[in-house]
Design a protein around this motif. Structure first.
Motif, PDB file in Angstrom:
ATOM      1  N   ALA A   1      10.663 -45.983  72.830  1.00 13.67           N
ATOM      2  CA  ALA A   1      10.807 -45.749  71.396  1.00 13.67           C
ATOM      3  C   ALA A   1      10.092 -44.435  71.069  1.00 13.67           C
ATOM      4  CB  ALA A   1      10.216 -46.907  70.603  1.00 13.67           C
ATOM      5  N   GLY A   2      10.846 -43.355  71.019  1.00 12.00           N
ATOM      6  CA  GLY A   2      10.255 -42.026  70.977  1.00 12.00           C
ATOM      7  C   GLY A   2       9.590 -41.644  69.679  1.00 12.00           C
ATOM      8  N   ASP A   3       9.970 -42.311  68.575  1.00 16.74           N
ATOM      9  CA  ASP A   3       9.371 -41.944  67.286  1.00 16.74           C
ATOM     10  C   ASP A   3       8.750 -43.139  66.571  1.00 16.74           C
ATOM     11  OD1 ASP A   3      11.733 -43.216  66.658  1.00 16.74           O
ATOM     12  OD2 ASP A   3      12.524 -41.624  65.381  1.00 16.74           O
ATOM     13  N   LEU A   4       8.373 -44.150  67.346  1.00 17.29           N
ATOM     14  CA  LEU A   4       7.738 -45.339  66.771  1.00 17.29           C
ATOM     15  C   LEU A   4       6.224 -45.178  66.830  1.00 17.29           C
ATOM     16  CD1 LEU A   4       8.117 -48.166  65.580  1.00 17.29           C
ATOM     17  CD2 LEU A   4       8.161 -49.075  67.912  1.00 17.29           C
ATOM     18  N   GLY A   5       5.621 -44.917  65.675  1.00 16.56           N
ATOM     19  CA  GLY A   5       4.186 -44.668  65.637  1.00 16.56           C
ATOM     20  C   GLY A   5       3.775 -44.070  64.310  1.00 16.56           C
ATOM     21  N   ALA A   6       2.875 -43.119  64.343  1.00 19.57           N
ATOM     22  CA  ALA A   6       2.352 -42.516  63.112  1.00 19.57           C
ATOM     23  C   ALA A   6       2.160 -41.020  63.289  1.00 19.57           C
ATOM     24  CB  ALA A   6       1.017 -43.159  62.739  1.00 19.57           C
ATOM     25  N   ASP A   7       2.375 -40.286  62.183  1.00 23.46           N
ATOM     26  CA  ASP A   7       2.044 -38.866  62.171  1.00 23.46           C
ATOM     27  C   ASP A   7       0.565 -38.696  61.848  1.00 23.46           C
ATOM     28  OD1 ASP A   7       4.306 -37.429  62.864  1.00 23.46           O
ATOM     29  OD2 ASP A   7       5.168 -37.565  60.857  1.00 23.46           O
ATOM     30  N   SER A   8       0.001 -37.600  62.302  1.00 20.13           N
ATOM     31  CA  SER A   8      -1.386 -37.279  61.955  1.00 20.13           C
ATOM     32  C   SER A   8      -1.565 -35.771  62.007  1.00 20.13           C
ATOM     33  CB  SER A   8      -2.364 -37.947  62.934  1.00 20.13           C
ATOM     34  OG  SER A   8      -2.401 -37.253  64.161  1.00 20.13           O
ATOM     35  N   ALA A   9      -2.692 -35.305  61.500  1.00 20.65           N
ATOM     36  CA  ALA A   9      -2.977 -33.872  61.538  1.00 20.65           C
ATOM     37  C   ALA A   9      -3.051 -33.359  62.964  1.00 20.65           C
ATOM     38  CB  ALA A   9      -4.290 -33.594  60.810  1.00 20.65           C
ATOM     39  N   GLU A  10      -3.406 -34.242  63.895  1.00 24.74           N
ATOM     40  CA  GLU A  10      -3.508 -33.864  65.311  1.00 24.74           C
ATOM     41  C   GLU A  10      -2.187 -34.021  66.049  1.00 24.74           C
ATOM     42  OE1 GLU A  10      -5.812 -35.979  63.812  1.00 24.74           O
ATOM     43  OE2 GLU A  10      -7.039 -34.200  63.435  1.00 24.74           O
ATOM     44  N   GLY A  11      -1.175 -34.587  65.378  1.00 25.19           N
ATOM     45  CA  GLY A  11       0.112 -34.799  66.019  1.00 25.19           C
ATOM     46  C   GLY A  11       0.535 -36.251  65.996  1.00 25.19           C
ATOM     47  N   PHE A  12       1.606 -36.539  66.701  1.00 20.72           N
ATOM     48  CA  PHE A  12       2.180 -37.890  66.717  1.00 20.72           C
ATOM     49  C   PHE A  12       1.294 -38.855  67.498  1.00 20.72           C
ATOM     50  CE2 PHE A  12       4.958 -41.076  68.750  1.00 20.72           C
ATOM     51  CZ  PHE A  12       5.539 -41.636  67.619  1.00 20.72           C
ATOM     52  N   ILE A  13       1.158 -40.085  66.971  1.00 27.16           N
ATOM     53  CA  ILE A  13       0.394 -41.143  67.642  1.00 27.16           C
ATOM     54  C   ILE A  13       1.350 -42.304  67.904  1.00 27.16           C
ATOM     55  CG2 ILE A  13      -1.631 -42.632  67.581  1.00 27.16           C
ATOM     56  CD1 ILE A  13      -2.715 -40.859  65.319  1.00 27.16           C
TER      57      ILE A  13
ATOM     58  N   VAL B   1      17.854 -39.079  65.108  1.00 33.08           N
ATOM     59  CA  VAL B   1      18.164 -38.278  66.279  1.00 33.08           C
ATOM     60  C   VAL B   1      17.695 -36.841  66.073  1.00 33.08           C
ATOM     61  CG1 VAL B   1      20.116 -39.705  66.992  1.00 33.08           C
ATOM     62  CG2 VAL B   1      20.499 -37.788  65.446  1.00 33.08           C
ATOM     63  N   THR B   2      17.371 -36.201  67.162  1.00 35.96           N
ATOM     64  CA  THR B   2      16.795 -34.866  67.132  1.00 35.96           C
ATOM     65  C   THR B   2      17.833 -33.816  66.727  1.00 35.96           C
ATOM     66  OG1 THR B   2      15.233 -35.505  68.849  1.00 35.96           O
ATOM     67  CG2 THR B   2      15.581 -33.146  68.520  1.00 35.96           C
ATOM     68  N   GLY B   3      17.419 -32.911  65.827  1.00 38.23           N
ATOM     69  CA  GLY B   3      18.343 -31.891  65.358  1.00 38.23           C
ATOM     70  C   GLY B   3      17.753 -30.509  65.279  1.00 38.23           C
ATOM     71  N   THR B   4      16.549 -30.316  65.810  1.00 36.12           N
ATOM     72  CA  THR B   4      15.917 -28.998  65.788  1.00 36.12           C
ATOM     73  C   THR B   4      15.261 -28.705  67.134  1.00 36.12           C
ATOM     74  OG1 THR B   4      13.741 -29.780  65.039  1.00 36.12           O
ATOM     75  CG2 THR B   4      15.383 -29.285  63.328  1.00 36.12           C
ATOM     76  N   ALA B   5      15.113 -27.422  67.418  1.00 40.78           N
ATOM     77  CA  ALA B   5      14.457 -27.013  68.664  1.00 40.78           C
ATOM     78  C   ALA B   5      12.988 -27.408  68.661  1.00 40.78           C
ATOM     79  CB  ALA B   5      14.603 -25.504  68.849  1.00 40.78           C
ATOM     80  N   ALA B   6      12.351 -27.339  67.486  1.00 41.49           N
ATOM     81  CA  ALA B   6      10.928 -27.674  67.396  1.00 41.49           C
ATOM     82  C   ALA B   6      10.694 -29.146  67.726  1.00 41.49           C
ATOM     83  CB  ALA B   6      10.404 -27.356  66.004  1.00 41.49           C
ATOM     84  N   ARG B   7      11.544 -30.006  67.211  1.00 40.92           N
ATOM     85  CA  ARG B   7      11.357 -31.430  67.498  1.00 40.92           C
ATOM     86  C   ARG B   7      11.627 -31.728  68.960  1.00 40.92           C
ATOM     87  NH1 ARG B   7      14.255 -36.909  65.507  1.00 40.92           N
ATOM     88  NH2 ARG B   7      12.391 -38.194  65.361  1.00 40.92           N
ATOM     89  N   LEU B   8      12.641 -31.083  69.519  1.00 42.02           N
ATOM     90  CA  LEU B   8      12.924 -31.264  70.943  1.00 42.02           C
ATOM     91  C   LEU B   8      11.720 -30.857  71.775  1.00 42.02           C
ATOM     92  CD1 LEU B   8      14.702 -31.794  73.404  1.00 42.02           C
ATOM     93  CD2 LEU B   8      15.618 -29.476  73.139  1.00 42.02           C
ATOM     94  N   ALA B   9      11.103 -29.735  71.441  1.00 39.95           N
ATOM     95  CA  ALA B   9       9.944 -29.259  72.197  1.00 39.95           C
ATOM     96  C   ALA B   9       8.820 -30.284  72.161  1.00 39.95           C
ATOM     97  CB  ALA B   9       9.461 -27.923  71.629  1.00 39.95           C
ATOM     98  N   GLY B  10       8.614 -30.904  71.003  1.00 34.87           N
ATOM     99  CA  GLY B  10       7.579 -31.926  70.895  1.00 34.87           C
ATOM    100  C   GLY B  10       7.885 -33.142  71.738  1.00 34.87           C
ATOM    101  N   LEU B  11       9.150 -33.552  71.769  1.00 37.81           N
ATOM    102  CA  LEU B  11       9.545 -34.711  72.569  1.00 37.81           C
ATOM    103  C   LEU B  11       9.373 -34.436  74.060  1.00 37.81           C
ATOM    104  CD1 LEU B  11      12.790 -35.899  70.728  1.00 37.81           C
ATOM    105  CD2 LEU B  11      10.556 -37.023  70.724  1.00 37.81           C
ATOM    106  N   VAL B  12       9.787 -33.263  74.483  1.00 39.66           N
ATOM    107  CA  VAL B  12       9.675 -32.911  75.908  1.00 39.66           C
ATOM    108  C   VAL B  12       8.208 -32.858  76.332  1.00 39.66           C
ATOM    109  CG1 VAL B  12      10.062 -31.071  77.584  1.00 39.66           C
ATOM    110  CG2 VAL B  12      11.876 -31.707  75.982  1.00 39.66           C
TER     111      VAL B  12
ATOM    112  N   ARG C   1       5.753 -34.654  74.993  1.00 37.48           N
ATOM    113  CA  ARG C   1       5.234 -36.031  75.035  1.00 37.48           C
ATOM    114  C   ARG C   1       5.871 -36.853  76.150  1.00 37.48           C
ATOM    115  NH1 ARG C   1       6.061 -36.141  69.364  1.00 37.48           N
ATOM    116  NH2 ARG C   1       7.591 -37.810  69.512  1.00 37.48           N
ATOM    117  N   TYR C   2       7.149 -36.606  76.412  1.00 37.01           N
ATOM    118  CA  TYR C   2       7.898 -37.432  77.365  1.00 37.01           C
ATOM    119  C   TYR C   2       8.586 -36.524  78.392  1.00 37.01           C
ATOM    120  CZ  TYR C   2       7.338 -40.464  73.290  1.00 37.01           C
ATOM    121  OH  TYR C   2       6.827 -41.166  72.220  1.00 37.01           O
ATOM    122  N   PRO C   3       7.849 -35.973  79.328  1.00 38.52           N
ATOM    123  CA  PRO C   3       8.414 -35.003  80.286  1.00 38.52           C
ATOM    124  C   PRO C   3       9.477 -35.586  81.208  1.00 38.52           C
ATOM    125  CG  PRO C   3       6.161 -35.608  80.897  1.00 38.52           C
ATOM    126  CD  PRO C   3       6.399 -36.158  79.519  1.00 38.52           C
TER     127      PRO C   3
END
Length: 210
Positions: free
Chosen positions: A80-92, A132-143, A145-147
């Motif tokens: 579940a790639g986006d199940l969690g919380a946002d924070s100033a330090e990033g996704f949790i 679903v992912t629709g931007t390069a920035a979000r893709l970069a964050g996913l990659v 977190r989940y290499p």
């Protein structure tokens, strides 16, 4: 005992059914789009089946991460790639929050059967996303977190949750219709991905039905 294949929409179910033999012991049912619909629909089917299925496969088309269009992907883990919380330090992730797990491992026996039937399939983690992912920035964050991620879908984790509760084997199979990243509908190849799904089903039909 047979197998259950669940898809999000009817077009995916039809593509799978085209690849199955008429006397197949595999049931194919569309359960809806998204994590919640997939979990609820799969749980209902497994409950009504009363132990008739030895496993469930989440199948359909999806977006590829470093994987070419038309390729077949098998999930090592459904995440579940986006199940969690946002924070100033990033996704949790939910795991880090201490509220459960965001990762389900595919059943190794079922995954081995799929790999043997589909030797050219790419094996890696498949992300289940509510959006679903629709931007390069979000893709970069996913990659980052989940290499090990090779694809993105909207249902796999939900199906895995239902399978875990029912104590049946789980696997996920995706054929790639688009590249994950900036949203470009003109570049999507849905028809080709559905045809690849039929071909993949034809290749694994005999081994899964046995």
């Amino acid at each position: 005992m047979g197998l259950l294949i669940v898809t999000a929409v009817a077009a995916e179910a039809e593509a799978v059914l085209k690849g199955l033999a008429p006397d197949s012991s595999i049931a194919v049912v569309p359960v809806g789009v998204g994590m919640a619909a997939a979990a609820a629909g799969t749980a209902k089917l497994l409950t009504l089946a009363d132990g008739r299925y030895r496993g469930v496969i989440s199948a359909g088309i999806g977006g590829g991460i470093g994987v070419p269009l038309g390729a077949t992907v098998l999930a090592a883990h459904a995440i579940a790639g986006d199940l969690g919380a946002d924070s100033a330090e990033g996704f949790i992730a939910l795991d880090e929050l201490g509220f459960g797990t965001t990762v389900y491992k595919a059943d190794q026996k079922l995954l081995t059967s799929l790999r043997e039937a589909l030797p050219e399939a790419v094996v890696g983690d498949v992300l289940t996303m509510n959006t679903v992912t629709g931007t390069a920035a979000r893709l970069a964050g996913l990659v980052e977190r989940y290499p090990a991620a090779v694809a993105e879908s909207m249902e796999g984790y939900g199906v895995a949750c239902a399978a875990a509760q029912a104590q049946v084997a789980f696997a996920e199979l995706r054929t790639i219709s688009n590249t994950v990243g900036p949203r470009d509908r003109d570049a999507w190849r849905i028809k080709d991905a559905l045809e690849a799904l039929t071909k993949a089903t034809q290749m694994l039909s005999t081994s899964l039905s046995s």
